[in-house]
Design a protein around this motif. Sequence first.
Motif, PDB file in Angstrom:
ATOM      1  N   ARG A 129      47.504 -28.070  28.422  1.00 45.38           N
ATOM      2  CA  ARG A 129      46.436 -27.143  28.247  1.00 45.38           C
ATOM      3  C   ARG A 129      45.404 -26.887  29.751  1.00 45.38           C
ATOM      4  N   GLU A 130      45.386 -28.035  30.629  1.00 47.50           N
ATOM      5  CA  GLU A 130      44.643 -27.672  31.709  1.00 47.50           C
ATOM      6  C   GLU A 130      45.690 -26.782  32.691  1.00 47.50           C
ATOM      7  N   GLN A 131      46.997 -26.841  32.564  1.00 46.76           N
ATOM      8  CA  GLN A 131      47.873 -26.103  33.274  1.00 46.76           C
ATOM      9  C   GLN A 131      47.671 -24.537  32.922  1.00 46.76           C
ATOM     10  N   TRP A 132      47.862 -24.235  31.576  1.00 44.88           N
ATOM     11  CA  TRP A 132      47.445 -23.146  31.069  1.00 44.88           C
ATOM     12  C   TRP A 132      45.964 -22.764  31.496  1.00 44.88           C
ATOM     13  N   GLU A 133      45.173 -23.412  31.462  1.00 41.82           N
ATOM     14  CA  GLU A 133      43.908 -22.875  31.796  1.00 41.82           C
ATOM     15  C   GLU A 133      43.724 -22.671  33.362  1.00 41.82           C
ATOM     16  N   ALA A 134      44.394 -23.436  34.184  1.00 43.40           N
ATOM     17  CA  ALA A 134      44.457 -23.146  35.602  1.00 43.40           C
ATOM     18  C   ALA A 134      45.141 -21.824  35.897  1.00 43.40           C
ATOM     19  N   VAL A 135      46.248 -21.480  35.296  1.00 42.68           N
ATOM     20  CA  VAL A 135      47.140 -20.150  35.272  1.00 42.68           C
ATOM     21  C   VAL A 135      46.048 -19.205  34.982  1.00 42.68           C
ATOM     22  N   ARG A 136      45.542 -19.327  34.024  1.00 47.01           N
ATOM     23  CA  ARG A 136      44.821 -18.226  33.293  1.00 47.01           C
ATOM     24  C   ARG A 136      43.508 -17.692  34.373  1.00 47.01           C
ATOM     25  N   ALA A 187      45.852 -11.164  32.425  1.00 47.61           N
ATOM     26  CA  ALA A 187      45.053 -11.910  31.130  1.00 47.61           C
ATOM     27  C   ALA A 187      46.135 -13.030  30.504  1.00 47.61           C
ATOM     28  N   TRP A 188      45.873 -14.209  30.503  1.00 43.04           N
ATOM     29  CA  TRP A 188      46.715 -15.150  29.444  1.00 43.04           C
ATOM     30  C   TRP A 188      46.097 -15.300  28.286  1.00 43.04           C
ATOM     31  N   LEU A 189      46.591 -14.911  27.135  1.00 41.62           N
ATOM     32  CA  LEU A 189      46.108 -15.378  25.934  1.00 41.62           C
ATOM     33  C   LEU A 189      46.394 -16.934  25.525  1.00 41.62           C
ATOM     34  N   ARG A 190      46.076 -17.359  24.381  1.00 43.01           N
ATOM     35  CA  ARG A 190      46.281 -18.731  24.032  1.00 43.01           C
ATOM     36  C   ARG A 190      47.652 -19.192  24.083  1.00 43.01           C
ATOM     37  N   PRO A 191      48.084 -20.282  24.564  1.00 41.02           N
ATOM     38  CA  PRO A 191      49.422 -20.682  24.814  1.00 41.02           C
ATOM     39  C   PRO A 191      50.009 -21.311  23.329  1.00 41.02           C
ATOM     40  N   TYR A 223      56.518 -25.934  30.376  1.00 41.80           N
ATOM     41  CA  TYR A 223      56.761 -24.276  30.232  1.00 41.80           C
ATOM     42  C   TYR A 223      56.389 -23.918  28.989  1.00 41.80           C
ATOM     43  N   ASN A 224      54.952 -23.913  28.791  1.00 44.46           N
ATOM     44  CA  ASN A 224      54.542 -23.192  27.315  1.00 44.46           C
ATOM     45  C   ASN A 224      54.418 -21.929  27.449  1.00 44.46           C
ATOM     46  N   ALA A 225      55.016 -21.135  26.534  1.00 47.84           N
ATOM     47  CA  ALA A 225      54.939 -19.677  26.422  1.00 47.84           C
ATOM     48  C   ALA A 225      53.700 -19.187  25.998  1.00 47.84           C
ATOM     49  N   ALA A 226      53.293 -18.336  26.442  1.00 41.43           N
ATOM     50  CA  ALA A 226      51.969 -17.692  26.241  1.00 41.43           C
ATOM     51  C   ALA A 226      52.003 -16.043  26.518  1.00 41.43           C
ATOM     52  N   PRO A 227      51.303 -15.377  25.733  1.00 39.95           N
ATOM     53  CA  PRO A 227      51.213 -13.891  26.191  1.00 39.95           C
ATOM     54  C   PRO A 227      50.537 -13.524  27.471  1.00 39.95           C
ATOM     55  N   MET A 228      51.190 -12.910  28.114  1.00 42.60           N
ATOM     56  CA  MET A 228      50.569 -12.368  29.625  1.00 42.60           C
ATOM     57  C   MET A 228      50.387 -10.756  29.470  1.00 42.60           C
ATOM     58  N   ILE A 229      49.080 -10.296  29.532  1.00 44.66           N
ATOM     59  CA  ILE A 229      48.816  -9.009  29.348  1.00 44.66           C
ATOM     60  C   ILE A 229      48.201  -8.591  30.738  1.00 44.66           C
TER      61      ILE A 229
END
Length: 318
Positions: free
Chosen positions: A118-125, A134-138, A254-260
């Motif tokens: 979760r922290e990695q996704w937040e850092a990427v976002r 923009a990165w949506l929820r993973p 490598y969690n998949a998440a929408p990248m917009i």
Amino acid sequence: MRRRMCLAAGLLAAGCGLTSGSPMADDVRPGSVGRGEPLKGARLTVTSKSFTEGLILGAVMGIALEAAGAEVLDRTGIQGSIGSREAVREGDADAGYEYTGTAWITYLGHSRPITDPREQWEAVRKADAANGLAWLRPSSLNNTYALAMSRQNAQKYGTKTLSDVAKLAKSDPGAVKLCVEVEFANRADGLPGMQQAYGMKLPARNVTQMDTGIIYTQTAKGSCPYGEVFTTDGRIESMNLAVMADDRTFFPHYNAAPMINAKTLERWPAIADVLDPVTAKLNNTVARTLNAKVDVEGEDPHQVALEWMVAEGLVREA
């Protein structure tokens, strides 16, 4: 990647990694997503990478947007990792599923992953906001790398972890031969980083580069003692492969998440409400099942995605 002026007569030149694409024409209606068709009037382009899971995820996203009323152009199947990201970043496409580990290591240039997903996704976002993304929820789908081998070779060499493989490489250098993709062989979060993390020093002659599908078949036959695999690939179970545990947790999540594209999301904020519940249903079990339908049973990725979304009640067929 240098920006190129690719738009001409409504088509994208091959130099940008995109072809002209085609409209998605699924006759779908809202199910649990897309109610009220909040994207009515939107014309959105969906992209993806070219491997099986990428194609399925691209179809999942496009079908969800269709059910919400959008006209969707299908430009999935871009070769390599950079092309699909650049298409979204530059506005040649609007959205696609991407992996947090790939963004953090490969695109954003960090040498070490963040261990908490979760922290990695937040850092990427946060970091990618400066790039217009923009990165949506993973999802909990974590398509990370691994090494695998046939059960026969697993019994022969007795390795269960990557640390075991590293020890074997020192005691019997000729035993550790790898079959890997070109990209894995050169990525910081692939073979070079793995060797450094585990203290391996494999000679170049012990590493053979080949296409993904061949890696699986040659590993299952035993011709490749160790093959690079993806943890969500359905062929791991169907080919009865033994996966080496990443006991030092080198490989990123490598969690998949929408990248917009950020401008697209600003214009159509309902995209988040449409995609969030879809992404929430994606996990490794779902991925392995859907991937196997394509890679093992030979089904079409788009049809596999559609059937899953209907079965889950996310969309309805008209």
